[in-house]
Design an enzyme around this catalytic site. Sequence first.
Site, PDB file in Angstrom:
ATOM      1  N   GLN A  94       0.870  -1.189   0.000  1.00 38.07           N
ATOM      2  CA  GLN A  94       0.000   0.000   0.000  1.00 38.07           C
ATOM      3  C   GLN A  94       0.905   1.236   0.000  1.00 38.07           C
ATOM      4  OE1 GLN A  94      -3.393  -0.223  -0.246  1.00 38.07           O
ATOM      5  NE2 GLN A  94      -3.564   1.984  -0.375  1.00 38.07           N
ATOM      6  N   LYS A 193       1.270  -9.125 -15.821  1.00 42.71           N
ATOM      7  CA  LYS A 193       0.141  -9.434 -14.935  1.00 42.71           C
ATOM      8  C   LYS A 193      -0.768  -8.233 -14.732  1.00 42.71           C
ATOM      9  CE  LYS A 193       0.560  -9.959 -10.245  1.00 42.71           C
ATOM     10  NZ  LYS A 193       1.087 -10.615  -9.056  1.00 42.71           N
ATOM     11  N   ARG A 195      -3.840  -7.168 -12.115  1.00 44.79           N
ATOM     12  CA  ARG A 195      -4.576  -7.596 -10.919  1.00 44.79           C
ATOM     13  C   ARG A 195      -6.041  -7.210 -11.061  1.00 44.79           C
ATOM     14  NH1 ARG A 195      -3.987 -10.028  -6.403  1.00 44.79           N
ATOM     15  NH2 ARG A 195      -1.739 -10.364  -6.540  1.00 44.79           N
ATOM     16  N   ASP A 219       9.092 -15.647  -7.267  1.00 50.83           N
ATOM     17  CA  ASP A 219       8.338 -14.440  -6.921  1.00 50.83           C
ATOM     18  C   ASP A 219       8.715 -14.037  -5.495  1.00 50.83           C
ATOM     19  OD1 ASP A 219       6.633 -12.339  -7.356  1.00 50.83           O
ATOM     20  OD2 ASP A 219       4.812 -13.524  -7.523  1.00 50.83           O
ATOM     21  N   SER A 223       0.751 -15.514  -1.839  1.00 49.63           N
ATOM     22  CA  SER A 223      -0.306 -15.231  -0.867  1.00 49.63           C
ATOM     23  C   SER A 223      -1.486 -16.155  -1.146  1.00 49.63           C
ATOM     24  CB  SER A 223      -0.680 -13.751  -0.952  1.00 49.63           C
ATOM     25  OG  SER A 223      -1.726 -13.473  -0.064  1.00 49.63           O
TER      26      SER A 223
HETATM   27  C1  R5P Z   1       2.587  -8.914  -6.291  1.00 46.44           C
HETATM   28  O1  R5P Z   1       2.827  -8.215  -7.263  1.00 46.44           O
HETATM   29  C2  R5P Z   1       3.566  -9.855  -5.707  1.00 46.44           C
HETATM   30  O2  R5P Z   1       4.819  -9.753  -6.299  1.00 46.44           O
HETATM   31  C3  R5P Z   1       3.078 -11.304  -5.777  1.00 46.44           C
HETATM   32  O3  R5P Z   1       3.039 -11.715  -7.126  1.00 46.44           O
HETATM   33  C4  R5P Z   1       1.711 -11.398  -5.177  1.00 46.44           C
HETATM   34  O4  R5P Z   1       1.689 -10.843  -3.896  1.00 46.44           O
HETATM   35  C5  R5P Z   1       1.253 -12.840  -5.106  1.00 46.44           C
HETATM   36  O5  R5P Z   1      -0.039 -12.849  -4.598  1.00 46.44           O
HETATM   37  P1  R5P Z   1      -1.012 -14.043  -4.882  1.00 46.44           P
HETATM   38  O6  R5P Z   1      -0.319 -15.306  -4.428  1.00 46.44           O
HETATM   39  O7  R5P Z   1      -2.219 -13.729  -4.037  1.00 46.44           O
HETATM   40  O8  R5P Z   1      -1.336 -14.064  -6.330  1.00 46.44           O
END
Ligand code: R5P
Length: 296
Positions: A94, A193, A195, A219, A223
């Site tokens: 954030q 990517k 989001r 990565d 999460s």
């Molecule tokens: C976001 O840009 C981070 O680099 C990770 O790719 C992201 O936090 C992964 O989150 P999730 O496992 O929820 O897709």
Amino acid sequence: MIIIGGSSSQDLAAKVANELGVKAGALEVRRFPDGERYVRILSEVKGSSVAVIQSIHHTPDELLFEYLLLTDALKDLGAKKVVAFIPYFAYARQDERFKSGEALSFKTVTKLIECVGTDEIFTIDMHQHRVLKSSEVFKIPSHNLSAMRLIADYVQKHGKLEHPLVIGPDAEAEQWAKIAADRLHTDYDVFLKKRLGDAHVEVRPREANANGRDVLIVDDIISTGGTIVEAVRILQSQGVRRIQVACTHPILAPGALEKIKETGVQDVVATDTVPSPISHVSVAPLIAEHVKEIAD
Ligand code: R5P
């Protein structure tokens, strides 16, 4: 230098102390019946430099507050210098006001860490998307280390990949893919990517074609696992041979690991910045190296 682990990083602090051949300092943390946190430093710290290791994950508000109490107390008790090692640094995502009225949490957290007297800070693979250098937000000396060399070494030693293509699942991951690929003397690329929500992402390939190749996906964070699952699907549609997934911080929301394994990918590894069932790579040597440098 005295090493003190906060309640989220006791094991990691013990490993760092072990690497350096010293004993970690002692700390008592408990709760009062009303839920308030109690912190007591049991080691003599007057005149000493102290490395505080406290990963801020899963219950970030509590762990951050514990860090603030601990560091303020260390300074009040006469510690000469407090160096923070915050392997997983929550709130870094954030870093911008995406919608009007939002709190700039990253900025607020950095201010709090500074105002209790932290003299220097080390993070590991901190989420840096728009803020490219931690010095853009911290006024104290700050260093963002990377665990990717340790991860690459682990994959080389224990993985089953042959001359893997390293893939970062989004543009930000290029920095990590590059480090891992350099270490493995191989090539890398990233996907693009978008989001779509907290747990939904859309990933598409850029140039790389994984047909017939082994692939290492790297990565910073896993999460919900959504990003990795999308990346795996693309690689499978390209005719990939074998996939190994690796990340620094296994935040692992409920069901994340299962979701990844349902794609057929069984090899998922991470570091112990966040303790988890896949935390097979320790960042202790990385932290110890920097504690030693500061102490020398
Ligand atoms: C976001 O840009 C981070 O680099 C990770 O790719 C992201 O936090 C992964 O989150 P999730 O496992 O929820 O897709």
